[in-house]
Scaffold this motif. Structure first.
Motif, PDB file in Angstrom:
ATOM      1  N   ALA A   1       0.851  -1.178  -0.113  1.00  0.00           N
ATOM      2  CA  ALA A   1      -0.007   0.005  -0.171  1.00  0.00           C
ATOM      3  C   ALA A   1       0.646   1.186   0.024  1.00  0.00           C
ATOM      4  CB  ALA A   1      -0.898  -0.031   1.155  1.00  0.00           C
ATOM      5  N   THR A   2       0.148   2.263  -0.435  1.00  0.00           N
ATOM      6  CA  THR A   2       0.991   3.734  -0.008  1.00  0.00           C
ATOM      7  C   THR A   2      -0.055   4.446   0.932  1.00  0.00           C
ATOM      8  OG1 THR A   2      -0.293   4.685  -2.120  1.00  0.00           O
ATOM      9  CG2 THR A   2       1.822   3.633  -2.395  1.00  0.00           C
ATOM     10  N   LEU A   3       0.697   5.198   1.726  1.00  0.00           N
ATOM     11  CA  LEU A   3       0.071   6.208   2.742  1.00  0.00           C
ATOM     12  C   LEU A   3       0.497   7.622   2.411  1.00  0.00           C
ATOM     13  CD1 LEU A   3      -1.955   6.319   5.328  1.00  0.00           C
ATOM     14  CD2 LEU A   3       0.152   6.257   6.626  1.00  0.00           C
ATOM     15  N   ALA A   4      -0.609   8.499   2.203  1.00  0.00           N
ATOM     16  CA  ALA A   4      -0.180   9.914   1.939  1.00  0.00           C
ATOM     17  C   ALA A   4      -0.689  10.789   2.819  1.00  0.00           C
ATOM     18  CB  ALA A   4      -0.294  10.102   0.506  1.00  0.00           C
ATOM     19  N   PHE A   5      -0.276  11.720   3.175  1.00  0.00           N
ATOM     20  CA  PHE A   5      -0.878  12.671   4.008  1.00  0.00           C
ATOM     21  C   PHE A   5      -0.652  14.252   3.635  1.00  0.00           C
ATOM     22  CE2 PHE A   5       2.933  12.143   6.523  1.00  0.00           C
ATOM     23  CZ  PHE A   5       3.526  13.532   6.771  1.00  0.00           C
ATOM     24  N   SER A   6      -1.422  15.035   4.111  1.00  0.00           N
ATOM     25  CA  SER A   6      -1.307  16.437   4.030  1.00  0.00           C
ATOM     26  C   SER A   6      -1.919  17.222   5.055  1.00  0.00           C
ATOM     27  CB  SER A   6      -1.700  17.126   2.583  1.00  0.00           C
ATOM     28  OG  SER A   6      -1.505  18.407   2.453  1.00  0.00           O
ATOM     29  N   GLY A   7      -1.189  17.986   5.615  1.00  0.00           N
ATOM     30  CA  GLY A   7      -1.719  18.637   7.103  1.00  0.00           C
ATOM     31  C   GLY A   7      -1.208  20.078   7.138  1.00  0.00           C
ATOM     32  N   VAL A   8      -2.105  20.837   7.929  1.00  0.00           N
ATOM     33  CA  VAL A   8      -1.648  22.389   8.085  1.00  0.00           C
ATOM     34  C   VAL A   8      -2.069  22.613   9.792  1.00  0.00           C
ATOM     35  CG1 VAL A   8      -3.889  23.152   7.060  1.00  0.00           C
ATOM     36  CG2 VAL A   8      -1.883  24.720   7.323  1.00  0.00           C
ATOM     37  N   GLU A   9      -1.210  23.494  10.308  1.00  0.00           N
ATOM     38  CA  GLU A   9      -1.613  24.031  11.642  1.00  0.00           C
ATOM     39  C   GLU A   9      -1.508  25.467  11.698  1.00  0.00           C
ATOM     40  OE1 GLU A   9       0.530  22.114  14.608  1.00  0.00           O
ATOM     41  OE2 GLU A   9       0.596  20.191  13.919  1.00  0.00           O
ATOM     42  N   GLU A  10      -2.518  26.165  12.107  1.00  0.00           N
ATOM     43  CA  GLU A  10      -2.535  27.674  12.380  1.00  0.00           C
ATOM     44  C   GLU A  10      -3.367  28.039  13.382  1.00  0.00           C
ATOM     45  OE1 GLU A  10      -2.437  31.557   9.318  1.00  0.00           O
ATOM     46  OE2 GLU A  10      -3.783  29.524   8.926  1.00  0.00           O
ATOM     47  N   ASN A  11      -3.017  28.815  14.363  1.00  0.00           N
ATOM     48  CA  ASN A  11      -3.554  29.540  15.271  1.00  0.00           C
ATOM     49  C   ASN A  11      -4.110  28.366  16.235  1.00  0.00           C
ATOM     50  OD1 ASN A  11      -3.360  32.247  14.259  1.00  0.00           O
ATOM     51  ND2 ASN A  11      -5.095  32.029  13.096  1.00  0.00           N
ATOM     52  N   GLY A  12      -3.321  27.628  16.677  1.00  0.00           N
ATOM     53  CA  GLY A  12      -3.765  26.500  17.738  1.00  0.00           C
ATOM     54  C   GLY A  12      -4.644  25.398  16.915  1.00  0.00           C
ATOM     55  N   ASN A  13      -4.937  25.552  15.820  1.00  0.00           N
ATOM     56  CA  ASN A  13      -5.929  24.411  15.113  1.00  0.00           C
ATOM     57  C   ASN A  13      -5.097  23.530  13.869  1.00  0.00           C
ATOM     58  OD1 ASN A  13      -8.381  25.141  16.466  1.00  0.00           O
ATOM     59  ND2 ASN A  13      -8.723  26.984  15.134  1.00  0.00           N
ATOM     60  N   TYR A  14      -5.469  22.154  13.846  1.00  0.00           N
ATOM     61  CA  TYR A  14      -4.791  21.428  12.523  1.00  0.00           C
ATOM     62  C   TYR A  14      -6.039  21.025  11.850  1.00  0.00           C
ATOM     63  CZ  TYR A  14      -6.687  17.285  15.073  1.00  0.00           C
ATOM     64  OH  TYR A  14      -7.293  16.610  15.571  1.00  0.00           O
ATOM     65  N   ALA A  15      -5.613  20.627  10.473  1.00  0.00           N
ATOM     66  CA  ALA A  15      -6.523  20.034   9.741  1.00  0.00           C
ATOM     67  C   ALA A  15      -5.683  19.020   8.870  1.00  0.00           C
ATOM     68  CB  ALA A  15      -7.167  21.074   8.609  1.00  0.00           C
ATOM     69  N   VAL A  16      -6.281  17.726   8.812  1.00  0.00           N
ATOM     70  CA  VAL A  16      -5.128  16.794   8.126  1.00  0.00           C
ATOM     71  C   VAL A  16      -6.043  16.023   7.175  1.00  0.00           C
ATOM     72  CG1 VAL A  16      -3.698  14.887   8.616  1.00  0.00           C
ATOM     73  CG2 VAL A  16      -4.043  16.543  10.355  1.00  0.00           C
ATOM     74  N   SER A  17      -5.404  15.651   6.112  1.00  0.00           N
ATOM     75  CA  SER A  17      -6.161  14.577   5.099  1.00  0.00           C
ATOM     76  C   SER A  17      -5.153  13.383   4.711  1.00  0.00           C
ATOM     77  CB  SER A  17      -6.520  15.593   3.716  1.00  0.00           C
ATOM     78  OG  SER A  17      -5.368  15.960   3.257  1.00  0.00           O
ATOM     79  N   GLY A  18      -5.585  12.210   4.534  1.00  0.00           N
ATOM     80  CA  GLY A  18      -4.668  11.217   4.392  1.00  0.00           C
ATOM     81  C   GLY A  18      -5.517  10.073   3.284  1.00  0.00           C
ATOM     82  N   VAL A  19      -4.524   9.411   2.708  1.00  0.00           N
ATOM     83  CA  VAL A  19      -5.208   8.461   1.770  1.00  0.00           C
ATOM     84  C   VAL A  19      -4.387   7.241   1.962  1.00  0.00           C
ATOM     85  CG1 VAL A  19      -5.525   7.901  -0.625  1.00  0.00           C
ATOM     86  CG2 VAL A  19      -5.704  10.215   0.046  1.00  0.00           C
ATOM     87  N   LEU A  20      -4.948   6.221   2.148  1.00  0.00           N
ATOM     88  CA  LEU A  20      -4.341   4.805   2.107  1.00  0.00           C
ATOM     89  C   LEU A  20      -5.004   4.048   0.991  1.00  0.00           C
ATOM     90  CD1 LEU A  20      -2.300   2.506   3.754  1.00  0.00           C
ATOM     91  CD2 LEU A  20      -4.678   1.912   4.762  1.00  0.00           C
ATOM     92  N   LYS A  21      -3.938   3.530   0.171  1.00  0.00           N
ATOM     93  CA  LYS A  21      -4.689   2.536  -0.853  1.00  0.00           C
ATOM     94  C   LYS A  21      -3.748   1.465  -1.173  1.00  0.00           C
ATOM     95  CE  LYS A  21      -2.762   5.895  -4.608  1.00  0.00           C
ATOM     96  NZ  LYS A  21      -3.075   6.743  -5.594  1.00  0.00           N
ATOM     97  N   SER A  22      -4.139   0.203  -1.694  1.00  0.00           N
ATOM     98  CA  SER A  22      -3.391  -0.639  -2.067  1.00  0.00           C
ATOM     99  C   SER A  22      -2.392  -0.567  -3.218  1.00  0.00           C
ATOM    100  CB  SER A  22      -4.474  -1.890  -2.600  1.00  0.00           C
ATOM    101  OG  SER A  22      -5.251  -1.657  -3.368  1.00  0.00           O
ATOM    102  N   ALA A  23      -1.525  -1.174  -3.349  1.00  0.00           N
ATOM    103  CA  ALA A  23      -0.378  -0.978  -4.329  1.00  0.00           C
ATOM    104  C   ALA A  23       0.484  -2.268  -4.554  1.00  0.00           C
ATOM    105  CB  ALA A  23       0.659   0.410  -3.712  1.00  0.00           C
ATOM    106  N   GLY A  24       1.207  -2.113  -5.658  1.00  0.00           N
ATOM    107  CA  GLY A  24       1.860  -3.343  -6.001  1.00  0.00           C
ATOM    108  C   GLY A  24       1.034  -4.683  -6.206  1.00  0.00           C
ATOM    109  N   LEU A  25       1.564  -5.808  -5.686  1.00  0.00           N
ATOM    110  CA  LEU A  25       0.934  -6.895  -5.880  1.00  0.00           C
ATOM    111  C   LEU A  25      -0.597  -6.980  -5.241  1.00  0.00           C
ATOM    112  CD1 LEU A  25       3.907  -9.676  -5.374  1.00  0.00           C
ATOM    113  CD2 LEU A  25       2.664  -9.026  -7.638  1.00  0.00           C
ATOM    114  N   ALA A  26      -0.732  -6.188  -4.155  1.00  0.00           N
ATOM    115  CA  ALA A  26      -1.785  -6.311  -3.576  1.00  0.00           C
ATOM    116  C   ALA A  26      -3.063  -5.525  -4.393  1.00  0.00           C
ATOM    117  CB  ALA A  26      -1.871  -5.434  -2.207  1.00  0.00           C
TER     118      ALA A  26
END
Length: 243
Positions: free
Chosen positions: A43-68
């Protein structure tokens, strides 16, 4: 989620948290990890996040890869939002969309003062005899927030200091890192993922703790960055390697 992908996801992690300063400062983080089980790309796992003024927002993607991916295409996308102070996270909301190759589903959690107050599933999920009540899970974080906290860039000397309890609407677990050891310019941490409640009796009887290690290396931004997570899974040696 298949067991192998669940183990790879939960035993590993994503993202960051910095103390709020007097001047509003935005902190951004993103990375892609390859998940390998017994030497085979799973699988591959990718993320992107940002923090500002004491708050955070995150997005992530997990998906099968290769033989799987050749046998079955599976993907999970998630977003989480909340407040952060140092290494303490208080989620506001969590949304996950999954596609296991046969059906698609969506789960949502919202929080009131750090307590999961609503859990929704589309389509509706089959109930179990003993469900964990969201009202008892104050202080927990969602899975994506936990991954973000563990895989974040940190200042030198701040490695291996995460201890979080997780709740995803059904399962309660914990993840923690400790015991930093310097190895040249790298720092290696000991970690442990532990099943607590909501799991089937067979799963609890099979195994409840999953040790793993984190390897930090100096990054171009002057901080320490997780470059690899390694563990012994139910299916043999597994690792996440940062691209």
């Amino acid at each position: 989620m298949t067991k192998s992908l669940r183990i790879a996801t939960l035993a590993l992690s994503i993202f960051a948290a910095l103390p709020v300063t007097a001047i509003a400062q935005q902190v951004e983080d993103k990375a892609t990890f390859d998940v390998v089980i017994r030497g085979i790309s799973a699988a591959t796992l990718a993320f992107s996040g940002v923090e500002e003024n004491g708050n955070y927002a995150v997005s992530g993607v997990l998906k099968s890869a290769g033989l799987a991916a050749m046998f079955r295409k599976i993907s999970y996308t998630a977003t989480a939002k909340g407040a952060v102070s140092g290494s303490r996270y208080t989620p506001f909301s969590y949304v996950e969309k999954s596609d296991n190759g046969k059906k698609q589903s969506t789960s949502k959690m919202t929080y009131t003062r750090g307590v999961p107050s609503a859990v929704q599933y589309t389509p509706a999920r089959e109930a179990r005899e003993k469900e964990v009540s969201p009202a008892t899970q104050g202080g927990t974080v969602d899975t994506l927030t936990a991954l973000y906290a563990i895989l974040r860039d940190v200042d030198a000397g701040q490695e291996c200091r995460i201890s979080l309890k997780m709740y995803d609407g059904r399962y309660v677990s914990s993840i923690a890192t400790s015991k930093p050891q310097a190895k040249g310019k790298s720092v290696i941490c000991s970690g442990q993922y532990r099943r607590i409640a909501g799991f089937k009796p067979d799963d609890m009887a099979e195994r409840t703790t999953f040790p793993f290690s984190l390897t930090y290396q100096p990054a171009a931004n002057g901080r320490m960055r997780v470059t690899e997570v390694a563990m012994e899974s139910l299916y043999g040696k597994a690792a996440m390697k940062r691209r």
